[in-house]
Write a protein that holds these residues in place. Structure first.
Motif, PDB file in Angstrom:
ATOM      1  N   MET A 198      41.998  28.117  43.020  1.00 33.10           N
ATOM      2  CA  MET A 198      42.949  27.016  42.942  1.00 33.10           C
ATOM      3  C   MET A 198      43.710  27.046  41.620  1.00 33.10           C
ATOM      4  SD  MET A 198      42.201  25.547  45.851  1.00 33.10           S
ATOM      5  CE  MET A 198      42.966  23.920  45.781  1.00 33.10           C
ATOM      6  N   ASN A 199      44.837  26.342  41.572  1.00 32.24           N
ATOM      7  CA  ASN A 199      45.552  26.195  40.304  1.00 32.24           C
ATOM      8  C   ASN A 199      44.795  25.233  39.397  1.00 32.24           C
ATOM      9  OD1 ASN A 199      46.106  23.621  41.273  1.00 32.24           O
ATOM     10  ND2 ASN A 199      48.294  23.944  41.489  1.00 32.24           N
ATOM     11  N   GLN A 200      45.266  25.033  38.171  1.00 33.45           N
ATOM     12  CA  GLN A 200      44.520  24.251  37.197  1.00 33.45           C
ATOM     13  C   GLN A 200      44.366  22.793  37.582  1.00 33.45           C
ATOM     14  OE1 GLN A 200      47.967  24.852  34.169  1.00 33.45           O
ATOM     15  NE2 GLN A 200      46.886  23.042  33.429  1.00 33.45           N
ATOM     16  N   TRP A 201      45.214  22.293  38.463  1.00 32.71           N
ATOM     17  CA  TRP A 201      45.125  20.896  38.909  1.00 32.71           C
ATOM     18  C   TRP A 201      44.344  20.754  40.214  1.00 32.71           C
ATOM     19  CZ3 TRP A 201      49.893  23.155  37.564  1.00 32.71           C
ATOM     20  CH2 TRP A 201      50.341  22.823  36.281  1.00 32.71           C
ATOM     21  N   GLY A 202      43.970  21.885  40.814  1.00 32.93           N
ATOM     22  CA  GLY A 202      43.238  21.839  42.066  1.00 32.93           C
ATOM     23  C   GLY A 202      44.067  21.363  43.233  1.00 32.93           C
ATOM     24  N   THR A 203      45.386  21.613  43.195  1.00 30.22           N
ATOM     25  CA  THR A 203      46.280  21.112  44.243  1.00 30.22           C
ATOM     26  C   THR A 203      46.857  22.225  45.119  1.00 30.22           C
ATOM     27  OG1 THR A 203      48.125  21.181  42.672  1.00 30.22           O
ATOM     28  CG2 THR A 203      46.938  19.090  42.919  1.00 30.22           C
ATOM     29  N   GLU A 204      46.798  23.460  44.660  1.00 27.88           N
ATOM     30  CA  GLU A 204      47.344  24.580  45.424  1.00 27.88           C
ATOM     31  C   GLU A 204      46.433  25.795  45.300  1.00 27.88           C
ATOM     32  OE1 GLU A 204      51.281  25.402  44.111  1.00 27.88           O
ATOM     33  OE2 GLU A 204      52.161  23.655  45.108  1.00 27.88           O
ATOM     34  N   VAL A 205      46.456  26.628  46.330  1.00 29.01           N
ATOM     35  CA  VAL A 205      45.690  27.875  46.310  1.00 29.01           C
ATOM     36  C   VAL A 205      46.521  28.960  45.629  1.00 29.01           C
ATOM     37  CG1 VAL A 205      44.749  29.727  47.752  1.00 29.01           C
ATOM     38  CG2 VAL A 205      44.317  27.341  48.350  1.00 29.01           C
ATOM     39  N   ARG A 206      45.938  29.604  44.639  1.00 28.17           N
ATOM     40  CA  ARG A 206      46.624  30.685  43.930  1.00 28.17           C
ATOM     41  C   ARG A 206      46.357  32.039  44.559  1.00 28.17           C
ATOM     42  NH1 ARG A 206      45.158  30.589  37.755  1.00 28.17           N
ATOM     43  NH2 ARG A 206      46.639  32.324  37.826  1.00 28.17           N
ATOM     44  N   ASP A 207      45.164  32.212  45.120  1.00 29.66           N
ATOM     45  CA  ASP A 207      44.778  33.516  45.648  1.00 29.66           C
ATOM     46  C   ASP A 207      43.620  33.331  46.609  1.00 29.66           C
ATOM     47  OD1 ASP A 207      44.671  36.277  45.973  1.00 29.66           O
ATOM     48  OD2 ASP A 207      43.423  36.610  44.210  1.00 29.66           O
ATOM     49  N   VAL A 208      43.548  34.224  47.600  1.00 26.83           N
ATOM     50  CA  VAL A 208      42.410  34.257  48.519  1.00 26.83           C
ATOM     51  C   VAL A 208      41.858  35.678  48.507  1.00 26.83           C
ATOM     52  CG1 VAL A 208      41.581  33.874  50.866  1.00 26.83           C
ATOM     53  CG2 VAL A 208      43.443  32.465  49.959  1.00 26.83           C
ATOM     54  N   GLN A 209      40.565  35.803  48.259  1.00 28.91           N
ATOM     55  CA  GLN A 209      39.942  37.115  48.142  1.00 28.91           C
ATOM     56  C   GLN A 209      38.739  37.232  49.050  1.00 28.91           C
ATOM     57  OE1 GLN A 209      39.110  38.533  44.205  1.00 28.91           O
ATOM     58  NE2 GLN A 209      41.094  37.896  43.381  1.00 28.91           N
ATOM     59  N   ILE A 210      38.415  38.475  49.409  1.00 33.48           N
ATOM     60  CA  ILE A 210      37.174  38.803  50.105  1.00 33.48           C
ATOM     61  C   ILE A 210      36.272  39.485  49.094  1.00 33.48           C
ATOM     62  CG2 ILE A 210      36.095  39.939  52.079  1.00 33.48           C
ATOM     63  CD1 ILE A 210      38.184  37.923  52.915  1.00 33.48           C
ATOM     64  N   LEU A 211      35.051  38.955  48.911  1.00 33.33           N
ATOM     65  CA  LEU A 211      34.124  39.503  47.930  1.00 33.33           C
ATOM     66  C   LEU A 211      32.813  39.905  48.592  1.00 33.33           C
ATOM     67  CD1 LEU A 211      35.477  36.640  46.699  1.00 33.33           C
ATOM     68  CD2 LEU A 211      34.333  37.443  44.652  1.00 33.33           C
ATOM     69  N   CYS A 212      32.269  40.997  48.115  1.00 37.48           N
ATOM     70  CA  CYS A 212      30.912  41.397  48.485  1.00 37.48           C
ATOM     71  C   CYS A 212      30.087  41.331  47.207  1.00 37.48           C
ATOM     72  CB  CYS A 212      30.900  42.807  49.062  1.00 37.48           C
ATOM     73  SG  CYS A 212      29.257  43.365  49.573  1.00 37.48           S
ATOM     74  N   THR A 213      29.208  40.337  47.117  1.00 41.00           N
ATOM     75  CA  THR A 213      28.444  40.116  45.894  1.00 41.00           C
ATOM     76  C   THR A 213      27.089  40.819  45.935  1.00 41.00           C
ATOM     77  OG1 THR A 213      27.601  38.037  46.818  1.00 41.00           O
ATOM     78  CG2 THR A 213      29.545  37.906  45.406  1.00 41.00           C
ATOM     79  N   ARG A 214      26.639  41.220  44.755  1.00 41.71           N
ATOM     80  CA  ARG A 214      25.282  41.777  44.620  1.00 41.71           C
ATOM     81  C   ARG A 214      24.369  40.802  43.906  1.00 41.71           C
ATOM     82  NH1 ARG A 214      26.188  47.251  41.682  1.00 41.71           N
ATOM     83  NH2 ARG A 214      23.941  47.382  42.070  1.00 41.71           N
ATOM     84  N   SER A 215      24.963  39.744  43.300  1.00 41.91           N
ATOM     85  CA  SER A 215      24.237  38.640  42.683  1.00 41.91           C
ATOM     86  C   SER A 215      25.253  37.526  42.468  1.00 41.91           C
ATOM     87  CB  SER A 215      23.603  39.059  41.349  1.00 41.91           C
ATOM     88  OG  SER A 215      24.600  39.229  40.353  1.00 41.91           O
ATOM     89  N   SER A 216      24.831  36.444  41.831  1.00 42.66           N
ATOM     90  CA  SER A 216      25.770  35.361  41.558  1.00 42.66           C
ATOM     91  C   SER A 216      26.734  35.699  40.421  1.00 42.66           C
ATOM     92  CB  SER A 216      25.006  34.074  41.211  1.00 42.66           C
ATOM     93  OG  SER A 216      24.305  33.605  42.347  1.00 42.66           O
ATOM     94  N   ARG A 217      26.476  36.813  39.733  1.00 43.81           N
ATOM     95  CA  ARG A 217      27.309  37.199  38.593  1.00 43.81           C
ATOM     96  C   ARG A 217      27.956  38.569  38.734  1.00 43.81           C
ATOM     97  NH1 ARG A 217      22.983  34.582  37.520  1.00 43.81           N
ATOM     98  NH2 ARG A 217      21.724  36.474  37.595  1.00 43.81           N
TER      99      ARG A 217
END
Length: 206
Positions: free
Chosen positions: A135-154
Motif C-alpha cells: 500500500m501507499n504511505q496513507w494506506g489508501t491505494e495499492v502500489r504493487d502486487v507480488q507473488i512470493l514464495c517464502t522460506r521463513s518470515s524473513r
C-alpha cells in the motif's frame, strides 16, 4: 523445520497462475478503492490494524467474485485462514506486505511454520505462496502486487510482481457493485470448502 512438499520454482508458478494474475491484480486495487470510498470515512483516524484487516477481507471477497467458476481452483478454510488452492501444487494466501516486502505477520509459531513451508495440521501438501499487496504511505491505494514464495518470515526463495510494466486499463470497480458490498464479508461464501481445525489461540493479523 521440515518442508512438507517440493517447493515450486518461479517459472512453474508463473505458468500455473498466469490465468489468475489479472483477476488478482484487479481484486487488490478494487479492494483498496472500496476501503477508501466506502469504509475509511467511518473512522476519524483508522488504526493500521483496522485498515489492514478491512482491506484483507475486501481482497478475499473481490478475488472470490473473480475466480468463481474458474476450473482447478478451490477455497480452503483452515481456522481463520482463507486460502486458494490452485491445482495440486499451489496454495495461495493473501497478505499485506511489510516495508521489506515480506508478508505482514505477528511471528507466532504457526505463522513461522506457514511461511517456512512447514507441516501444519489441516493444510494440503502444496507450496504456499503469498499474493502480497503493498500500500501507499496513507494506506489508501495499492502500489504493487507480488507473488512470493517464502522460506521463513524473513527470507524468500523468490518473488515477482504482477503489476503491468506499462499502464493498461484495470477494472478497479468492485466486481459486484451492490450496496451489500460496501461492507467486508463476515460469513463464509456458499460452496467454500471448509477444513475443521482447532481454533488457534493466536491468529495472524491480516
Amino acid at each position: 523445520m521440515r518442508i512438507v512438499a517440493e517447493v515450486v520454482t518461479e517459472d512453474v508458478a508463473k505458468e500455473e497462475l498466469k490465468h489468475l494474475h489479472f483477476p488478482m491484480l484487479e481484486a487488490a486495487h478494487a479492494a483498496a478503492r472500496r476501503w477508501r470510498e466506502n469504509l475509511a470515512g467511518n473512522f476519524k483516524k483508522p488504526s493500521k490494524v483496522t485498515r489492514a484487516s478491512s482491506v484483507h477481507d475486501l481482497v478475499i471477497e473481490e478475488v472470490e467474485n473473480r475466480v468463481q467458476g474458474v476450473p482447478g481452483v478451490e477455497w480452503v478454510t483452515v481456522g481463520q485462514r482463507e486460502l486458494l488452492r490452485v491445482g495440486q501444487k499451489i496454495l495461495l494466501q493473501f497478505k499485506l506486505l511489510s516495508a521489506d516486502l515480506m508478508p505482514s505477520n505477528y511471528p507466532t509459531p504457526r505463522a513461522e511454520s506457514f511461511n517456512g513451508q512447514g507441516d501444519l495440521p489441516g493444510l494440503p501438501r502444496a507450496t504456499r505462496l503469498t499474493v502480497g499487496y503493498r500500500m501507499n504511505q496513507w494506506g489508501t491505494e495499492v502500489r504493487d502486487v507480488q507473488i512470493l514464495c517464502t522460506r521463513s518470515s524473513r527470507k524468500k526463495f523468490w518473488s515477482y510482481s504482477i503489476e503491468p510494466a506499462a499502464p493498461q486499463q484495470l477494472r478497479f470497480e468492485p466486481s459486484l457493485p451492490t450496496p451489500a458490498q460496501a461492507e467486508p464479508r463476515v460469513r463464509a461464501k456458499p460452496g467454500v470448502k471448509t477444513i475443521d481445525t482447532k481454533k488457534q489461540n493466536e491468529e495472524d493479523p491480516k
